[in-house]
Design an enzyme around this catalytic site. Structure first.
Site, PDB file in Angstrom:
ATOM      1  N   LYS A  18       0.840  -1.213   0.000  1.00  0.00           N
ATOM      2  CA  LYS A  18       0.000   0.000   0.000  1.00  0.00           C
ATOM      3  C   LYS A  18       0.868   1.254   0.000  1.00  0.00           C
ATOM      4  O   LYS A  18       0.700   2.156  -0.813  1.00  0.00           O
ATOM      5  CB  LYS A  18      -0.896  -0.018   1.239  1.00  0.00           C
ATOM      6  N   SER A 439     -21.812  12.012   6.824  1.00  0.00           N
ATOM      7  CA  SER A 439     -20.491  12.544   7.133  1.00  0.00           C
ATOM      8  C   SER A 439     -20.199  13.799   6.311  1.00  0.00           C
ATOM      9  O   SER A 439     -20.663  13.935   5.184  1.00  0.00           O
ATOM     10  CB  SER A 439     -19.420  11.491   6.868  1.00  0.00           C
ATOM     11  N   ASP A 495     -14.837   5.293  11.518  1.00  0.00           N
ATOM     12  CA  ASP A 495     -15.404   4.343  10.573  1.00  0.00           C
ATOM     13  C   ASP A 495     -16.807   3.996  11.055  1.00  0.00           C
ATOM     14  O   ASP A 495     -17.038   3.921  12.253  1.00  0.00           O
ATOM     15  CB  ASP A 495     -14.521   3.084  10.577  1.00  0.00           C
ATOM     16  N   TYR A 518      -9.740  -2.632  -2.286  1.00  0.00           N
ATOM     17  CA  TYR A 518      -9.415  -2.465  -3.709  1.00  0.00           C
ATOM     18  C   TYR A 518      -8.125  -1.678  -3.811  1.00  0.00           C
ATOM     19  O   TYR A 518      -7.838  -0.839  -2.964  1.00  0.00           O
ATOM     20  CB  TYR A 518     -10.534  -1.739  -4.480  1.00  0.00           C
ATOM     21  N   CYS A 522      -7.260  -0.710   2.111  1.00  0.00           N
ATOM     22  CA  CYS A 522      -7.473  -1.873   2.966  1.00  0.00           C
ATOM     23  C   CYS A 522      -8.492  -1.526   4.038  1.00  0.00           C
ATOM     24  O   CYS A 522      -8.618  -0.373   4.418  1.00  0.00           O
ATOM     25  CB  CYS A 522      -6.173  -2.266   3.664  1.00  0.00           C
ATOM     26  N   TRP A 567     -19.775  -6.150   7.480  1.00  0.00           N
ATOM     27  CA  TRP A 567     -18.444  -5.552   7.419  1.00  0.00           C
ATOM     28  C   TRP A 567     -17.546  -5.957   8.577  1.00  0.00           C
ATOM     29  O   TRP A 567     -16.536  -5.317   8.860  1.00  0.00           O
ATOM     30  CB  TRP A 567     -18.556  -4.021   7.288  1.00  0.00           C
ATOM     31  N   HIS A 647     -30.116   4.308   4.562  1.00  0.00           N
ATOM     32  CA  HIS A 647     -29.313   4.688   3.402  1.00  0.00           C
ATOM     33  C   HIS A 647     -28.597   3.456   2.865  1.00  0.00           C
ATOM     34  O   HIS A 647     -28.123   2.624   3.627  1.00  0.00           O
ATOM     35  CB  HIS A 647     -28.276   5.750   3.798  1.00  0.00           C
ATOM     36  N   HIS A 658     -38.360  -5.700  -3.193  1.00  0.00           N
ATOM     37  CA  HIS A 658     -39.453  -6.002  -2.260  1.00  0.00           C
ATOM     38  C   HIS A 658     -38.935  -6.127  -0.826  1.00  0.00           C
ATOM     39  O   HIS A 658     -39.632  -5.747   0.116  1.00  0.00           O
ATOM     40  CB  HIS A 658     -40.233  -7.236  -2.727  1.00  0.00           C
ATOM     41  N   HIS A 701     -18.140  10.139  -5.133  1.00  0.00           N
ATOM     42  CA  HIS A 701     -16.849   9.462  -5.277  1.00  0.00           C
ATOM     43  C   HIS A 701     -15.901  10.246  -6.169  1.00  0.00           C
ATOM     44  O   HIS A 701     -14.727   9.928  -6.257  1.00  0.00           O
ATOM     45  CB  HIS A 701     -17.047   8.061  -5.849  1.00  0.00           C
TER      46      HIS A 701
HETATM   47  N1  GLN Z   1     -23.668   7.916   7.234  1.00  0.00           N
HETATM   48  C1  GLN Z   1     -22.519   7.438   6.548  1.00  0.00           C
HETATM   49  C2  GLN Z   1     -21.709   8.576   5.975  1.00  0.00           C
HETATM   50  O1  GLN Z   1     -22.265   9.505   5.524  1.00  0.00           O
HETATM   51  C3  GLN Z   1     -22.891   6.498   5.439  1.00  0.00           C
HETATM   52  C4  GLN Z   1     -21.681   5.967   4.734  1.00  0.00           C
HETATM   53  C5  GLN Z   1     -21.966   4.844   3.778  1.00  0.00           C
HETATM   54  O2  GLN Z   1     -23.083   4.653   3.365  1.00  0.00           O
HETATM   55  N2  GLN Z   1     -20.971   4.106   3.402  1.00  0.00           N
HETATM   56  O3  GLN Z   1     -20.517   8.560   5.943  1.00  0.00           O
HETATM   57 ZN    ZN Z   2     -23.440   5.247   1.099  1.00  0.00          ZN
END
Ligand code: GLN
Ligand code: ZN
Length: 763
Positions: A18, A439, A495, A518, A522, A567, A647, A658, A701
């Site tokens: 890395k 965030s 995190d 990816y 890490c 996760w 989310h 569904h 992103h």
């Molecule tokens: N609440 C988180 C953030 O905004 C959601 C992050 C995510 O969906 N990976 O960072």
């Molecule tokens: Zn998200």
């Protein structure tokens, strides 16, 4: 007896790769520097594997970025955009495909089966011309040989490579990727021929798509591929490697009939039914590489149980036809337990990272050959026994509470439409309300503050003051931007899973248990080793503070049980559903504490709901039932007036829509902007969705700042299929990886887009 591992982590025990990659990308070091680090890592991994006593040692499992991208280089399938003009593919072309550069976007990345590893998706079309363009596999084979180590070169198999590809833009509709099989096979043949010239005795071809529910025409492709590749191979033996699930019966029958394949690798950890197929249909004279050591987890193997399994196979197939192996590449486990200095001895005795798994594979192979290391087995047996009975693992109260959940349903009594009306009475939101996902940018300053309170360099008061100041400024910014439902920005969180895991019982954390997600990225998943409970409230303090500094609604922000589960490294001594229910109970208490603390909008993120979906169709319904139930457990106790958001970072929902509706959230925000409106097609197809929904209007992103018009246009497309009263306007995901210089103009444009649309709707 032979022993084998499918693959090994490439980052190094201290993430050496890395750091070498990142400093190369930043232009601080040269290609030669990077290559030197890579060469050292490969050498040390081969030596370590050989020293452990493994007899079939993989090579070409190293990668500068991703093994699927390496395959794209191998076959010369560089998309035209990257300007490759033939010859060996160098690091510049390679990294421009992986990461993009100033003028070119990166290729698409997606999840490798149901792991958290991401691969670079090949882009192929009818015009794609394959040619042998990267000698990486043979070079690495020779490199190991020079060190005196004989290896098994590993390639991603041709059928899996094609099945994981996507059709290039501009390819005719319905373009069949497998139509490229005839033209890709000669390149594979050339590569395997070179490996043979170099002296390779085995070549491993990874064909994990064999565990999916493939239709007959796709299975035909395996017949064609392996009769072509296997013909006149001389002394080289082919190992067809599968992993991540049971092999379906039809696929199993196909591969045992492949004449030129000498061995088949099977995942006996995730695939308990493959054993029945082996017994029922035999192995067609092939050797079975029995994947009994789990490559996707960090638990010490139950050696006595694995030895039984291996011996059972030996009895069925003959001793010489069984090789002990890992269930899949160890890429998905952590690297070396030796570097864990903070975990106590008892916990450590329950764990095995990749380096320890090598020893387990060898111990099993020796034992199966009649040379059992009694001491090693005895230590393992006593660790297994202590884990089975430890009070650190088993909490009767938690077990009883979660057992009671399974038999009953949990949902809010009032239907969502009525709830939304009740909520609106006090929220008074405009139409097309705006919000963000949680965030705000994570600055180096925030990271420093969190680090320093952990190491006690600053006091708790200083820490609180710094976090409060950050919340103040994030709230002020959102008010200035005129966002309707605010967030506190999550400055206290490193995190979204670790933050909760650290406050829950039943979790522990490694110092160096990194797993490649990816490229150079890490993750360090928490380890859930015991029954989960919540000693005290986890977020109420910060959410209440944030609400106290604004009149606008402030969202309480939680991570949902399914995401925490998916996760983490999850315990393997009880069903995943059981652990999920336990986490759900802890989050339920937190939800109710937030509500009691005056928070009226609570978001429970389930970013990883989709990725836990089992690979085999036959197992998917069961997962969806317990995962969605787990989510509803967290919310079933709140008042009608409390608005529950969720989310998700995934938009390919067509198959699970569904279940998403069944989560019964009041508002759902979803990634949308990167995915060619896949999401909208669900609603176009007539799915009824009565709750609030916020398909992301911009891609967080990317550093790109989308214009007001672009975002308004996205929302207009949504308004064509959704009622205006259910639509929310928000970004795709959290803003933590972005800079303020990007976030402020992007959110300004987003709010303007909402206002413009409100004006249009009012006409
Ligand atoms: N609440 C988180 C953030 O905004 C959601 C992050 C995510 O969906 N990976 O960072
Ligand atoms: Zn998200």
């Amino acid at each position: 007896m032979a022993s084998h591992v499918v693959g090994y982590p490439r980052m190094g025990p201290k993430r050496e790769l890395k750091f070498a990659l990142e400093s190369f990308w930043e232009g601080k070091t040269s290609a030669a520097d990077l290559e030197a680090v890579a060469k050292d890592l490969r050498a040390s991994i081969w030596k370590q594997t050989a020293d452990a006593g493994v007899t079939l040692i993989p090579s070409n499992t190293f990668s500068y970025y991703d093994q699927v991208l390496d395959t794209t280089a191998l076959v010369g399938a560089v998309p035209p955009l990257y300007g490759w003009t033939g010859g060996d593919i160098g690091l510049d072309i390679y990294f421009s495909m992986a990461r993009g550069n100033a003028t070119k976007p990166a290729m698409e990345m997606t999840k490798w089966f149901d792991t958290n590893y991401h691969f670079i998706v090949p882009e192929l079309g009818p015009e794609t011309k394959f040619s042998y363009s990267s000698r990486k596999a043979v070079n690495e084979y020779k490199e190991a040989k020079e060190l005196g180590i004989e290896t098994v070169p590993v390639l991603v198999g041709p059928v899996t490579y094609l099945l994981l590809a996507k059709a290039q833009k501009g390819a005719p509709k319905g373009f069949d990727l497998l139509s490229l099989l005839d033209s890709i096979l000669p390149v594979y043949k050339e590569a395997i021929g070179e490996l043979k010239e170099a002296g390779a005795k085995w070549v491993q071809l990874d064909e994990p798509t064999l565990v999916l529910d493939l239709e007959a025409s796709k299975l035909e492709a395996f017949k064609k591929a392996y009769s072509f590749l296997g013909a006149d191979l001389g002394g080289v033996k082919l190992l067809l490697e599968t992993y991540f699930a049971d092999i379906p019966a039809a696929a199993y029958k196909t591969i045992i009939d492949l004449e030129h394949v000498s061995a088949i690798g099977v995942d006996l950890v995730r695939g308990a039914k493959t054993l029945d197929l082996i017994k029922e249909f035999g192995v067609g004279g092939k050797i079975i590489f029995a994947g009994v050591v789990d490559g996707r987890n960090i638990w010490a193997n139950d050696l006595a149980a694995s030895l039984n399994l291996v011996e059972e196979l030996q009895r069925a197939l003959g001793k010489e036809n069984v090789v002990v192996s890992t269930s899949c590449s160890l890429l998905h486990s952590a690297v070396d337990l030796k570097n864990e200095t903070k975990l106590d001895a008892e916990l450590k005795s329950w764990l095995a990272f990749a380096a320890q798994k090598l020893l387990e594979v060898v111990a099993l192979a020796s034992a199966a050959a009649g040379k059992k290391d009694e001491e090693f087995f005895a230590a393992n047996a006593s660790a297994q026994a202590s884990r089975r009975s430890s009070p650190r693992v088993h909490n009767k109260a938690v077990q009883e509470a979660s057992a009671a959940l399974k038999t009953s349903d949990h949902r809010r009594a009032t239907p969502v439409g009525t709830r939304l009306e009740e909520q609106q009475k006090h929220l008074n939101l405009p139409i097309l309300p705006t919000t963000t996902i949680g965030s705000f940018p994570q600055t180096p300053e925030l990271r420093r503050v969190r680090r320093e309170v952990k190491s006690k360099k600053i006091s708790q008061e200083e820490y609180e003051k710094a976090i409060k100041a950050e919340i103040d400024s994030v709230v002020k910014l959102q008010e200035e931007l005129d966002i309707d439902v605010l967030v506190h920005g999550e400055p206290e969180r490193n995190d979204m899973v670790e933050y909760f895991g650290e406050q829950l019982e039943g979790f522990c954390f490694s110092a160096n248990g990194w797993v490649q997600s990816y490229g150079s990225r890490c993750v360090k998943p928490p380890i859930i080793f015991g029954d989960v409970s919540r000693p005290k409230a986890m977020t109420v303090f910060w959410s209440q503070y944030a609400q106290s500094v604004t009149k606008r609604p402030m969202k309480g922000m939680l991570t949902g049980p399914v995401t925490i589960l998916n996760w983490s490294f999850v315990r393997n001594d009880q069903p995943r559903s059981e652990t999920c229910y336990q986490i759900a109970l802890a989050i339920k208490d937190e939800v109710e504490d937030l509500e009691a603390g005056g928070i009226t909008v609570i978001q429970i993120d389930e970013a990883a709901l989709r990725e836990g979906l089992p690979l085999r169709k036959s197992e998917q319904a069961d997962y969806q039932i317990w995962a969605v139930h787990g989510f509803r457990i967290t919310t079933c106790g709140v008042k009608d007036t409390t608005q529950i958001h969720t989310h998700m970072c995934y938009s390919n929902f067509n198959d699970i829509i569904h279940s998403i509706i069944d989560m019964d959230a009041d508002v759902i925000t979803i990634e949308n902007s990167r995915s060619d409106e896949k999401l909208l097609s669900v609603f176009r197809d007539g799915v009824q969705y009565g709750a609030g929904i916020g398909p992301g209007v911009y891609d967080i992103h990317s550093p790109r700042i989308p214009s007001t018009e672009e975002m308004a246009e996205r929302a207009r497309k949504m308004l064509a299929v959704l009622e205006s009263k259910v639509l929310w306007i928000n970004p795709d995901c959290g803003l933590k990886t972005r800079k303020y210089a990007e976030v402020v103009p992007a959110l300004t444009n987003m709010v303007n887009a909402a206002k413009q649309l409100r004006a249009e709707l009012a006409k």
